[in-house]
Design a protein around this motif. Structure first.
Motif, short mmCIF file in Angstrom:
data_model
loop_
_atom_site.label_atom_id
_atom_site.label_comp_id
_atom_site.label_asym_id
_atom_site.label_seq_id
_atom_site.Cartn_x
_atom_site.Cartn_y
_atom_site.Cartn_z
N ILE A 189 0.83 -1.20 0.00
CA ILE A 189 0.00 0.00 0.00
C ILE A 189 0.87 1.26 0.00
N THR A 190 0.48 2.24 -0.78
CA THR A 190 1.18 3.53 -0.80
C THR A 190 1.07 4.16 0.59
N THR A 191 2.22 4.44 1.19
CA THR A 191 2.24 4.91 2.58
C THR A 191 3.03 6.21 2.69
N ILE A 192 2.43 7.18 3.34
CA ILE A 192 3.10 8.46 3.62
C ILE A 192 3.19 8.60 5.13
N TYR A 193 4.40 8.71 5.62
CA TYR A 193 4.70 8.60 7.05
C TYR A 193 5.35 9.90 7.51
N VAL A 194 4.91 10.41 8.64
CA VAL A 194 5.48 11.64 9.20
C VAL A 194 6.22 11.30 10.49
N THR A 195 7.45 11.82 10.63
CA THR A 195 8.21 11.62 11.86
C THR A 195 9.29 12.70 11.98
N HIS A 196 9.72 12.93 13.22
CA HIS A 196 10.90 13.77 13.45
C HIS A 196 12.09 12.90 13.82
N ASP A 197 11.87 11.58 13.87
CA ASP A 197 12.90 10.62 14.28
C ASP A 197 13.62 10.09 13.04
N GLN A 198 14.88 10.48 12.87
CA GLN A 198 15.60 10.10 11.66
C GLN A 198 15.86 8.60 11.59
N VAL A 199 15.98 7.93 12.72
CA VAL A 199 16.21 6.48 12.70
C VAL A 199 14.99 5.77 12.12
N GLU A 200 13.79 6.19 12.55
CA GLU A 200 12.57 5.64 11.97
C GLU A 200 12.56 5.84 10.46
N ALA A 201 12.82 7.07 10.05
CA ALA A 201 12.76 7.40 8.62
C ALA A 201 13.79 6.61 7.82
N MET A 202 15.02 6.56 8.29
CA MET A 202 16.10 5.91 7.55
C MET A 202 15.89 4.40 7.47
N SER A 203 15.35 3.80 8.51
CA SER A 203 15.22 2.34 8.55
C SER A 203 13.99 1.82 7.83
N MET A 204 12.99 2.67 7.62
CA MET A 204 11.71 2.20 7.08
C MET A 204 11.43 2.65 5.65
N SER A 205 12.01 3.75 5.22
CA SER A 205 11.53 4.43 4.02
C SER A 205 12.21 3.96 2.74
N ASN A 212 12.18 21.71 6.27
CA ASN A 212 12.56 22.68 7.29
C ASN A 212 11.90 24.01 6.93
N LYS A 213 11.25 24.63 7.91
CA LYS A 213 10.58 25.92 7.73
C LYS A 213 9.60 25.90 6.56
N GLY A 214 8.88 24.79 6.45
CA GLY A 214 7.84 24.69 5.43
C GLY A 214 8.30 24.29 4.06
N ARG A 215 9.60 24.19 3.84
CA ARG A 215 10.15 23.87 2.52
C ARG A 215 10.72 22.45 2.49
N VAL A 216 10.66 21.86 1.32
CA VAL A 216 11.32 20.57 1.09
C VAL A 216 12.73 20.86 0.59
N LEU A 217 13.73 20.40 1.34
CA LEU A 217 15.13 20.68 0.99
C LEU A 217 15.73 19.61 0.10
N GLN A 218 15.33 18.36 0.29
CA GLN A 218 15.87 17.27 -0.52
C GLN A 218 14.93 16.07 -0.43
N VAL A 219 14.69 15.44 -1.56
CA VAL A 219 13.93 14.19 -1.62
C VAL A 219 14.86 13.13 -2.19
N ASP A 220 15.10 12.07 -1.43
CA ASP A 220 16.08 11.08 -1.89
C ASP A 220 15.94 9.79 -1.09
N THR A 221 16.75 8.80 -1.49
CA THR A 221 16.81 7.55 -0.74
C THR A 221 17.57 7.78 0.57
N PRO A 222 17.37 6.94 1.57
CA PRO A 222 18.13 7.08 2.82
C PRO A 222 19.64 7.09 2.58
#
Length: 392
Positions: A189-205, A212-222
């Motif tokens: 299933i297409t999943t969009i996940y929100v977190t401030h925990d980088q370990v969660e993001a890096m291990s799952m995504s 940061n400040k409302g802007r997307v700075l980079q979209v990429d693989t972990p």
């Protein structure tokens, strides 16, 4: 499953721009994470996708269909909130069944069909023995599984998760990370996940958008976010400890000099083979590294001579004995040692900049001790000190 696209999304709350011209494309079946510090706009972005907030500008598309002004119930999405939002007066069975009961006529479901779907979801998440209990009788992990089952029972196109692990203790959070990723992969299933925990993001995504400040700075693989951050904020937000940044200057020598790039350092800022150059990267007059003309020209094109040298803590080596290599070597004093068991984090001051180095626990050092530091020049990144953007 579905594709999700955000086109030039802007959301303001009074004078505050919470989401600032965000453009994103989330692929079919992808685990996509919005990562950033508190207040960066990630949860607002998720709520806009869900239809719980409406953007001031821009459009939301699901499977190429504009859904910007559609009610949440008409978007075929399901959302799991940070506090799970379970109904305390309902049993687990009733909580899971609620989204189906609310739309029973619209979906054309019978009572038996709803019961069947609830039991399927409960078995899938291993909570069938909890169906007669109330939320107050459940642990945090059990409540989370109920919230996940309630979101999945509708078989939505898109699954939205807003910091669903933040209320769990550390041990359970680690366990649920792997279970959640396994669940998403099984369902596709297409999943969009929100977190401030980088370990969660890096291990799952599959991919991550750093905000940061409302802007997307980079979209990429972990992997790319860690090894090739495009911005100083990304470099210092990802990684624990984060990337070291050392203030440096590009210095042009009046007379050119020649040097031979040692074997193994080809492709670094030194260049390749026998090099003639007029340029050095100089850090506090303590460290002087030759730089190939093509890389020096790239820096000059950025209209700056001041750069930050970025390098991860694991790409720095410490030794009590001098290194034989001619480049990237510095004699330093140990400041503070953080003992972590299998490894230590050694803190060193280079000029005014704190440099953290990962070392094996077998390397015994003392605060104040003089040691030799060697940078892996193949892993160096150079950032524009004015804009914060990656140059090389």
């Amino acid at each position: 499953m579905a594709r999700v696209e955000l086109r030039n999304i802007v959301k303001r709350f009074g004078k505050v721009v919470a989401v600032d011209h965000v453009n994103l494309k989330i692929n079919d079946g992808e685990f996509f994470t919005l990562l950033g510090p508190s207040g960066c706009g990630k949860s607002t972005t998720l709520r806009i996708i869900a239809g719980l907030e409406f953007p001031d500008e821009g459009d939301v598309l699901i499977d190429d269909q504009v859904v910007t002004n559609l009610h949440p119930r008409d978007r075929d999405i399901a959302m799991v909130f940070q506090n799970y939002a379970l109904y305390p007066h309902m049993t687990v069975f009733e909580n899971i069944a609620f989204p189906l009961e609310a739309r029973r006529k619209q979906l054309g479901l019978t009572k038996e069909e709803i019961k069947k779907r609830v039991l399927e979801a409960a078995r899938f998440l291993g909570i069938e023995e909890l169906l007669d209990r109330y939320p107050s009788q459940l642990s945090g992990g059990q409540q989370q599984r109920v919230a996940l089952a309630r979101a999945l029972v509708r078989k939505p196109k898109v699954w939205l998760l807003d910091e669903p692990l933040s209320n769990l203790d550390a041990k359970l959070r680690i366990l649920m990370r792997s279970e959640l990723k396994k669940l998403q992969r099984t369902l596709g299933i297409t999943t969009i996940y929100v977190t401030h925990d980088q370990v969660e993001a890096m291990s799952m995504s599959d991919r991550i958008a750093i905000m940061n400040k409302g802007r997307v700075l980079q979209v990429d693989t972990p992997d790319n976010l860690y090894n090739k951050p495009q911005d100083i904020f990304v470099a210092t937000f990802i990684g624990n400890p984060p990337m070291n940044l050392i203030s440096c200057e590009l210095v042009e020598e009046p007379v050119g000099f020649e040097y031979t790039v040692p074997s193994g350092l080809e492709g670094s800022i030194l260049g390749e083979g026998r090099i003639k150059s007029n340029y050095h990267i100089v850090c506090y007059d303590l460290l002087k590294i030759p730089i190939a003309p093509k890389y020096a020209e790239t820096i000059i094109k950025e209209d700056t001579r001041t750069v930050f040298l970025g390098i991860r803590p694991e790409y720095i080596e410490l030794s009590k004995e001098p290194f034989k290599d001619p480049y990237g070597i510095l004699k330093v004093k140990v400041d503070v040692i953080e003992v972590l068991g299998s490894e230590n984090i050694v803190n060193i001051l280079v000029g005014n900049d704190l440099v953290k180095v990962r070392t094996p626990a077998t390397l015994k050092l003392e605060p104040g001790e003089e040691v030799y530091l060697k940078l892996d020049l193949r892993k160096i990144l150079l950032f524009n000190a004015k804009t914060g953007r990656l140059i090389i």
